[in-house]
Design a protein around this motif. Structure first.
Motif, PDB file in Angstrom:
ATOM      1  N   ALA A 152       5.213  17.906   6.209  1.00 48.84           N
ATOM      2  CA  ALA A 152       5.421  19.360   6.114  1.00 48.84           C
ATOM      3  C   ALA A 152       4.832  20.066   7.331  1.00 48.84           C
ATOM      4  O   ALA A 152       5.445  20.992   7.886  1.00 48.84           O
ATOM      5  CB  ALA A 152       4.785  19.889   4.826  1.00 48.84           C
ATOM      6  N   GLU A 153       3.649  19.632   7.751  1.00 48.02           N
ATOM      7  CA  GLU A 153       3.030  20.236   8.943  1.00 48.02           C
ATOM      8  C   GLU A 153       3.838  19.915  10.197  1.00 48.02           C
ATOM      9  O   GLU A 153       4.071  20.797  11.041  1.00 48.02           O
ATOM     10  CB  GLU A 153       1.584  19.745   9.091  1.00 48.02           C
ATOM     11  CG  GLU A 153       0.851  20.276  10.302  1.00 48.02           C
ATOM     12  CD  GLU A 153       0.645  21.777  10.304  1.00 48.02           C
ATOM     13  OE1 GLU A 153       0.461  22.345  11.401  1.00 48.02           O
ATOM     14  OE2 GLU A 153       0.669  22.392   9.206  1.00 48.02           O
ATOM     15  N   LEU A 154       4.302  18.682  10.314  1.00 49.84           N
ATOM     16  CA  LEU A 154       5.103  18.305  11.480  1.00 49.84           C
ATOM     17  C   LEU A 154       6.410  19.095  11.533  1.00 49.84           C
ATOM     18  O   LEU A 154       6.892  19.442  12.623  1.00 49.84           O
ATOM     19  CB  LEU A 154       5.395  16.806  11.454  1.00 49.84           C
ATOM     20  CG  LEU A 154       4.179  15.883  11.620  1.00 49.84           C
ATOM     21  CD1 LEU A 154       4.601  14.423  11.489  1.00 49.84           C
ATOM     22  CD2 LEU A 154       3.477  16.125  12.942  1.00 49.84           C
ATOM     23  N   ASN A 155       6.978  19.400  10.369  1.00 58.01           N
ATOM     24  CA  ASN A 155       8.198  20.201  10.342  1.00 58.01           C
ATOM     25  C   ASN A 155       7.957  21.607  10.887  1.00 58.01           C
ATOM     26  O   ASN A 155       8.831  22.193  11.548  1.00 58.01           O
ATOM     27  CB  ASN A 155       8.751  20.282   8.915  1.00 58.01           C
ATOM     28  CG  ASN A 155       9.423  18.992   8.485  1.00 58.01           C
ATOM     29  OD1 ASN A 155       9.868  18.203   9.325  1.00 58.01           O
ATOM     30  ND2 ASN A 155       9.490  18.763   7.183  1.00 58.01           N
ATOM     31  N   ILE A 156       6.779  22.155  10.612  1.00 54.44           N
ATOM     32  CA  ILE A 156       6.437  23.473  11.161  1.00 54.44           C
ATOM     33  C   ILE A 156       6.328  23.392  12.684  1.00 54.44           C
ATOM     34  O   ILE A 156       6.810  24.279  13.406  1.00 54.44           O
ATOM     35  CB  ILE A 156       5.128  24.007  10.542  1.00 54.44           C
ATOM     36  CG1 ILE A 156       5.281  24.176   9.033  1.00 54.44           C
ATOM     37  CG2 ILE A 156       4.724  25.335  11.192  1.00 54.44           C
ATOM     38  CD1 ILE A 156       3.993  24.560   8.318  1.00 54.44           C
ATOM     39  N   MET A 174       0.848  -1.193   0.000  1.00 53.04           N
ATOM     40  CA  MET A 174       0.000   0.000   0.000  1.00 53.04           C
ATOM     41  C   MET A 174       0.887   1.248   0.000  1.00 53.04           C
ATOM     42  O   MET A 174       1.662   1.478   0.928  1.00 53.04           O
ATOM     43  CB  MET A 174      -0.904   0.002   1.243  1.00 53.04           C
ATOM     44  CG  MET A 174      -1.814   1.210   1.335  1.00 53.04           C
ATOM     45  SD  MET A 174      -2.965   1.120   2.747  1.00 53.04           S
ATOM     46  CE  MET A 174      -1.834   0.984   4.129  1.00 53.04           C
ATOM     47  N   MET A 175       0.770   2.055  -1.047  1.00 49.81           N
ATOM     48  CA  MET A 175       1.566   3.272  -1.165  1.00 49.81           C
ATOM     49  C   MET A 175       0.849   4.426  -0.464  1.00 49.81           C
ATOM     50  O   MET A 175      -0.360   4.618  -0.639  1.00 49.81           O
ATOM     51  CB  MET A 175       1.784   3.624  -2.641  1.00 49.81           C
ATOM     52  CG  MET A 175       2.567   2.587  -3.401  1.00 49.81           C
ATOM     53  SD  MET A 175       4.270   2.437  -2.781  1.00 49.81           S
ATOM     54  CE  MET A 175       4.909   4.055  -3.232  1.00 49.81           C
ATOM     55  N   MET A 176       1.608   5.174   0.324  1.00 49.72           N
ATOM     56  CA  MET A 176       1.039   6.315   1.039  1.00 49.72           C
ATOM     57  C   MET A 176       1.968   7.507   0.907  1.00 49.72           C
ATOM     58  O   MET A 176       3.185   7.376   1.097  1.00 49.72           O
ATOM     59  CB  MET A 176       0.835   5.969   2.517  1.00 49.72           C
ATOM     60  CG  MET A 176      -0.216   4.899   2.767  1.00 49.72           C
ATOM     61  SD  MET A 176      -0.441   4.509   4.538  1.00 49.72           S
ATOM     62  CE  MET A 176       0.954   3.411   4.826  1.00 49.72           C
ATOM     63  N   ASP A 177       1.405   8.662   0.561  1.00 51.76           N
ATOM     64  CA  ASP A 177       2.183   9.896   0.442  1.00 51.76           C
ATOM     65  C   ASP A 177       2.014  10.692   1.735  1.00 51.76           C
ATOM     66  O   ASP A 177       0.987  11.338   1.961  1.00 51.76           O
ATOM     67  CB  ASP A 177       1.692  10.713  -0.759  1.00 51.76           C
ATOM     68  CG  ASP A 177       2.448  12.029  -0.886  1.00 51.76           C
ATOM     69  OD1 ASP A 177       3.468  12.219  -0.184  1.00 51.76           O
ATOM     70  OD2 ASP A 177       2.002  12.891  -1.678  1.00 51.76           O
ATOM     71  N   TRP A 178       3.034  10.638   2.564  1.00 51.14           N
ATOM     72  CA  TRP A 178       2.980  11.302   3.862  1.00 51.14           C
ATOM     73  C   TRP A 178       3.492  12.735   3.819  1.00 51.14           C
ATOM     74  O   TRP A 178       3.561  13.403   4.866  1.00 51.14           O
ATOM     75  CB  TRP A 178       3.799  10.503   4.881  1.00 51.14           C
ATOM     76  CG  TRP A 178       3.200   9.176   5.201  1.00 51.14           C
ATOM     77  CD1 TRP A 178       3.489   7.970   4.638  1.00 51.14           C
ATOM     78  CD2 TRP A 178       2.169   8.917   6.169  1.00 51.14           C
ATOM     79  NE1 TRP A 178       2.723   6.968   5.180  1.00 51.14           N
ATOM     80  CE2 TRP A 178       1.905   7.522   6.134  1.00 51.14           C
ATOM     81  CE3 TRP A 178       1.461   9.725   7.065  1.00 51.14           C
ATOM     82  CZ2 TRP A 178       0.957   6.928   6.966  1.00 51.14           C
ATOM     83  CZ3 TRP A 178       0.521   9.128   7.888  1.00 51.14           C
ATOM     84  CH2 TRP A 178       0.268   7.755   7.834  1.00 51.14           C
ATOM     85  N   SER A 179       3.861  13.237   2.646  1.00 51.66           N
ATOM     86  CA  SER A 179       4.523  14.549   2.580  1.00 51.66           C
ATOM     87  C   SER A 179       3.678  15.697   3.140  1.00 51.66           C
ATOM     88  O   SER A 179       4.240  16.606   3.780  1.00 51.66           O
ATOM     89  CB  SER A 179       4.969  14.853   1.149  1.00 51.66           C
ATOM     90  OG  SER A 179       3.891  14.813   0.243  1.00 51.66           O
ATOM     91  N   PRO A 180       2.335  15.724   2.940  1.00 53.44           N
ATOM     92  CA  PRO A 180       1.575  16.831   3.549  1.00 53.44           C
ATOM     93  C   PRO A 180       1.684  16.847   5.072  1.00 53.44           C
ATOM     94  O   PRO A 180       1.856  17.914   5.681  1.00 53.44           O
ATOM     95  CB  PRO A 180       0.138  16.574   3.089  1.00 53.44           C
ATOM     96  CG  PRO A 180       0.270  15.744   1.851  1.00 53.44           C
ATOM     97  CD  PRO A 180       1.458  14.875   2.091  1.00 53.44           C
ATOM     98  N   LEU A 181       1.592  15.673   5.677  1.00 50.74           N
ATOM     99  CA  LEU A 181       1.705  15.617   7.134  1.00 50.74           C
ATOM    100  C   LEU A 181       3.119  15.942   7.580  1.00 50.74           C
ATOM    101  O   LEU A 181       3.317  16.676   8.574  1.00 50.74           O
ATOM    102  CB  LEU A 181       1.302  14.229   7.642  1.00 50.74           C
ATOM    103  CG  LEU A 181       1.391  14.031   9.157  1.00 50.74           C
ATOM    104  CD1 LEU A 181       0.505  15.019   9.900  1.00 50.74           C
ATOM    105  CD2 LEU A 181       1.034  12.594   9.533  1.00 50.74           C
ATOM    106  N   ARG A 233      -3.058  21.513  11.868  1.00 49.60           N
ATOM    107  CA  ARG A 233      -2.982  22.921  11.493  1.00 49.60           C
ATOM    108  C   ARG A 233      -3.987  23.751  12.288  1.00 49.60           C
ATOM    109  O   ARG A 233      -3.678  24.858  12.733  1.00 49.60           O
ATOM    110  CB  ARG A 233      -3.215  23.088   9.992  1.00 49.60           C
ATOM    111  CG  ARG A 233      -3.026  24.531   9.498  1.00 49.60           C
ATOM    112  CD  ARG A 233      -3.308  24.663   8.018  1.00 49.60           C
ATOM    113  NE  ARG A 233      -2.442  23.817   7.216  1.00 49.60           N
ATOM    114  CZ  ARG A 233      -2.847  22.777   6.510  1.00 49.60           C
ATOM    115  NH1 ARG A 233      -4.139  22.448   6.485  1.00 49.60           N
ATOM    116  NH2 ARG A 233      -1.998  22.078   5.799  1.00 49.60           N
ATOM    117  N   ASP A 234      -5.177  23.218  12.462  1.00 45.71           N
ATOM    118  CA  ASP A 234      -6.184  23.922  13.263  1.00 45.71           C
ATOM    119  C   ASP A 234      -5.684  24.172  14.683  1.00 45.71           C
ATOM    120  O   ASP A 234      -5.922  25.246  15.255  1.00 45.71           O
ATOM    121  CB  ASP A 234      -7.485  23.114  13.317  1.00 45.71           C
ATOM    122  CG  ASP A 234      -8.283  23.193  12.024  1.00 45.71           C
ATOM    123  OD1 ASP A 234      -7.980  24.063  11.177  1.00 45.71           O
ATOM    124  OD2 ASP A 234      -9.213  22.377  11.854  1.00 45.71           O
TER     125      ASP A 234
END
Length: 256
Positions: free
Chosen positions: A10-14, A1-8, A200-201
């Protein structure tokens, strides 16, 4: 199962850059017996070093579960209603602790749940009330502190920290199961986006950043995709700003 975690990511890096921390907790519902699925849940909990608040159905909890939990320090028993029985009329959503019967009968069941699990698990029991289907009437919530509960847990970001004096609300926020459809894993990209938006919220003060972020699972119905996603998500949150949270308050009236 391929999953793109990049959005999360990026938020965790902030969060990391801003020095923020995320109290993280895990709730798993509907335990009554020792099963191979429960063993897998416990193994994952140990590997992540993240406790599981195990929501146990008091009426049906058996001796095998009690013995197993006693040997698993990362499993924290909590009260999951009384019988997990739908008492709502057919035209309403399922519930056991809404006002479909006298309030005295409802509170008696909540008391019975606490009493039975306290007898079975002793001081291992966390005085958290988890209403089945995450539904409970406000009138019932207000009764919980007098019964001996310190925490109520449902779903979605809490509106207030204390819905009743002496009672803290600590909810779950992400459930990876598609209950209304396939009963398999919700599309991973949707779950990743949902988690990112929730964080983010919090960071932008639209939600309570101090509320432990709760991931909800149901070990008895997991397929491998659900197990895989859960492990990946929790690992990434713990590698980021996540700090394992667990509650161990004793019920009202018991010595500390």
């Amino acid at each position: 199962m391929m999953m793109d975690w990049s959005p999360l990511e990026a938020e965790l890096n902030i969060w990391r850059a801003q020095g923020l921390s995320l109290p993280l907790w895990w709730r798993d519902d509907d335990a009554v017996s020792k099963t191979t699925q429960l063993e897998k849940l416990s193994e994952l909990s140990r590997s992540l070093d993240l406790p599981v608040h195990l929501a146990i159905i008091p009426r049906d909890a058996d001796a095998g579960l009690v013995d197993y939990v006693a040997q698993q320090p990362t499993l924290i028993p909590v009260v999951h209603g009384w019988a997990h029985q739908n008492l709502a009329p057919p035209d309403e959503k399922k519930s056991e602790f809404r006002l479909h019967r006298p309030l005295a009968d409802i509170t008696a069941d909540a008391q019975s749940g606490l009493n039975r699990l306290r007898t079975l698990f002793g001081d291992r029991l966390c005085p958290m009330f988890v209403p089945p289907w995450n539904r409970i009437a406000p009138e019932v919530v207000r009764e919980l502190p007098d019964l001996g509960y310190c925490i109520v847990s449902t779903a979605t970001p809490r509106k207030k920290r204390e819905p009743a004096p002496g009672l803290e609300q600590i909810n779950t926020h992400l459930d990876p199961i598609d209950w209304r459809g396939s009963r398999r894993l919700v599309a991973a990209d949707k779950l990743i986006s949902q988690t990112t938006d929730l964080l983010r919220d919090r960071r932008e003060a639209r939600a309570d950043i101090t509320e432990p972020f709760g991931v909800l699972t149901h070990h008895l119905v997991h397929d491998q995709d659900i197990w895989t996603f859960t492990q990946e998500l929790l690992s990434r949150l713990l590698d980021g700003p996540g700090i394992a949270w667990a509650e161990s308050k004793k019920p009202t009236g018991e010595p500390e």
